[in-house]
Write a protein that holds these residues in place. Sequence first.
Motif, mmCIF file in Angstrom:
data_model
loop_
_atom_site.group_PDB
_atom_site.id
_atom_site.type_symbol
_atom_site.label_atom_id
_atom_site.label_comp_id
_atom_site.label_asym_id
_atom_site.label_seq_id
_atom_site.Cartn_x
_atom_site.Cartn_y
_atom_site.Cartn_z
ATOM 1 N N LEU A 40 77.216 -49.427 -104.788
ATOM 2 C CA LEU A 40 76.306 -48.679 -103.925
ATOM 3 C C LEU A 40 75.167 -48.024 -104.694
ATOM 4 C CD1 LEU A 40 78.965 -46.958 -101.617
ATOM 5 C CD2 LEU A 40 77.676 -49.054 -101.170
ATOM 6 N N GLY A 41 75.277 -47.944 -106.023
ATOM 7 C CA GLY A 41 74.286 -47.180 -106.780
ATOM 8 C C GLY A 41 73.507 -47.946 -107.822
ATOM 9 N N THR A 42 73.694 -49.272 -107.928
ATOM 10 C CA THR A 42 72.968 -50.054 -108.925
ATOM 11 C C THR A 42 72.235 -51.209 -108.257
ATOM 12 O OG1 THR A 42 74.890 -51.474 -109.378
ATOM 13 C CG2 THR A 42 74.638 -49.487 -110.726
ATOM 14 N N PHE A 43 71.345 -51.845 -109.015
ATOM 15 C CA PHE A 43 70.571 -52.973 -108.509
ATOM 16 C C PHE A 43 71.504 -54.140 -108.192
ATOM 17 C CE2 PHE A 43 67.877 -56.802 -109.516
ATOM 18 C CZ PHE A 43 67.113 -56.727 -108.367
ATOM 19 N N PHE A 47 74.226 -56.965 -113.296
ATOM 20 C CA PHE A 47 75.528 -56.395 -113.566
ATOM 21 C C PHE A 47 75.419 -54.915 -113.922
ATOM 22 C CE2 PHE A 47 75.674 -60.912 -114.534
ATOM 23 C CZ PHE A 47 76.818 -61.318 -113.871
ATOM 24 N N SER A 48 76.508 -54.195 -113.678
ATOM 25 C CA SER A 48 76.581 -52.787 -114.063
ATOM 26 C C SER A 48 77.331 -52.665 -115.391
ATOM 27 C CB SER A 48 77.305 -51.985 -112.978
ATOM 28 O OG SER A 48 78.645 -52.434 -112.825
ATOM 29 N N GLY A 49 77.540 -51.440 -115.827
ATOM 30 C CA GLY A 49 78.198 -51.230 -117.118
ATOM 31 C C GLY A 49 79.650 -51.660 -117.131
ATOM 32 N N ASP A 50 80.369 -51.434 -116.036
ATOM 33 C CA ASP A 50 81.795 -51.762 -115.964
ATOM 34 C C ASP A 50 81.992 -53.118 -115.284
ATOM 35 O OD1 ASP A 50 82.445 -49.312 -117.112
ATOM 36 O OD2 ASP A 50 82.461 -48.303 -115.168
ATOM 37 N N PHE A 51 82.657 -54.049 -115.991
ATOM 38 C CA PHE A 51 82.976 -55.357 -115.428
ATOM 39 C C PHE A 51 84.345 -55.253 -114.757
ATOM 40 C CE2 PHE A 51 84.477 -59.743 -115.432
ATOM 41 C CZ PHE A 51 83.364 -60.418 -114.962
ATOM 42 N N ALA A 52 84.339 -55.118 -113.420
ATOM 43 C CA ALA A 52 85.568 -54.805 -112.686
ATOM 44 C C ALA A 52 86.072 -55.962 -111.851
ATOM 45 C CB ALA A 52 85.326 -53.586 -111.785
ATOM 46 N N LEU A 53 85.659 -57.199 -112.156
ATOM 47 C CA LEU A 53 86.030 -58.335 -111.319
ATOM 48 C C LEU A 53 87.540 -58.511 -111.219
ATOM 49 C CD1 LEU A 53 85.343 -60.866 -109.670
ATOM 50 C CD2 LEU A 53 85.183 -62.126 -111.820
ATOM 51 N N PHE A 54 88.215 -58.539 -112.361
ATOM 52 C CA PHE A 54 89.655 -58.808 -112.339
ATOM 53 C C PHE A 54 90.425 -57.652 -111.717
ATOM 54 C CE2 PHE A 54 87.959 -61.247 -115.976
ATOM 55 C CZ PHE A 54 88.248 -62.521 -115.503
ATOM 56 N N ASP A 55 89.944 -56.434 -111.927
ATOM 57 C CA ASP A 55 90.574 -55.284 -111.279
ATOM 58 C C ASP A 55 90.364 -55.342 -109.766
ATOM 59 O OD1 ASP A 55 91.856 -52.578 -111.321
ATOM 60 O OD2 ASP A 55 89.878 -51.985 -110.555
ATOM 61 N N ASN A 56 89.167 -55.747 -109.342
ATOM 62 C CA ASN A 56 88.895 -55.876 -107.907
ATOM 63 C C ASN A 56 89.771 -56.950 -107.269
ATOM 64 O OD1 ASN A 56 86.945 -53.898 -107.996
ATOM 65 N ND2 ASN A 56 85.235 -55.323 -108.175
ATOM 66 N N ILE A 57 89.947 -58.071 -107.967
ATOM 67 C CA ILE A 57 90.799 -59.139 -107.438
ATOM 68 C C ILE A 57 92.240 -58.656 -107.293
ATOM 69 C CG2 ILE A 57 91.795 -61.408 -107.935
ATOM 70 C CD1 ILE A 57 89.159 -62.163 -109.266
ATOM 71 N N SER A 58 92.732 -57.944 -108.310
ATOM 72 C CA SER A 58 94.101 -57.421 -108.258
ATOM 73 C C SER A 58 94.269 -56.437 -107.107
ATOM 74 C CB SER A 58 94.440 -56.752 -109.594
ATOM 75 O OG SER A 58 95.716 -56.162 -109.546
ATOM 76 N N ARG A 59 93.295 -55.556 -106.932
ATOM 77 C CA ARG A 59 93.375 -54.567 -105.852
ATOM 78 C C ARG A 59 93.223 -55.221 -104.483
ATOM 79 N NH1 ARG A 59 88.843 -51.657 -106.422
ATOM 80 N NH2 ARG A 59 89.507 -50.213 -104.791
ATOM 81 N N THR A 60 92.428 -56.292 -104.402
ATOM 82 C CA THR A 60 92.262 -56.986 -103.128
ATOM 83 C C THR A 60 93.591 -57.566 -102.645
ATOM 84 O OG1 THR A 60 89.960 -57.540 -103.619
ATOM 85 C CG2 THR A 60 91.078 -58.883 -101.952
#
Length: 282
Positions: A40-43, A47-60
Amino acid sequence: MRKQPRSITLTVVTGVMLVYTLLPLVWLAISATKTQQDLLGTFGLWFSGDFALFDNISRTFAYQDGIFGRWLLNTLLYVVAGAGGATMLAALAGYGLAKFDFAGRRVVFAVILGGIAIPGTALAVPTFLMFAKLGLTDTPWAIIIPSLVSPFGLYLMWTYATDAVPNEILESARVDGAGEFRTFFKLALPLLAPGLVTVLLFNLVWTWNNFFLPLIMLKDPDLYPLTLGLYQWSEQATTVGGDVVYDLVITGSLLTIIPLIVAFLLLQRFWQSGLTTGSVKQ
């Protein structure tokens, strides 16, 4: 060898269409790597500073007791039973209409064209009322049975079978004593394979992305397909006290389109050959 002429205008238009097509996919892939705060806060296109793809997949897959996995299995069921069944029925009916002469063929042709012209949303309410009378709403059958009807797929198989299956082969099989079903499955079906794959891809995409029919037919979240389930997650943000999980909606959307991309890549050569068959006369 003479070089093919180049068109700058065509190149520019093609490039614009390519960017227009791929830009949403690029945004989706990049957004799935972000935390909700960064989302919600970046372009959006970087990409932003934190690469959260795998964490997002796990949480999904873990959110709401892993219901996303259930939605994925539901979608696979609807696709295998609905799209697969619709493709086979279209092949049988299209072959029959192309290779058998019977009274009422013109009427059938008109009905098929009418079925193509009528949008699915116009039939949604009558379909719901009919299934409610039969007591089939809020069951998988409410999604599978309507998905078996594919007028466009039937029309494609009809036109394809007309030229793809020579009448001489069928006559030879009948002279040798082969029955009609054996002739279809042993001789005609292999010849119809490219067209069959084309129809299968159309039905697969339609069934996988089906939203409106499950929306009016299903109440139980355990029966939702991915489209309706992700919509429910997105709508939580608009309810009082609802859990805002836009990052999971984005990640789930990315996971949802991956099977379609894989299916197109695996079946691409069959699809292309099916579209070009019959374009050149010998």
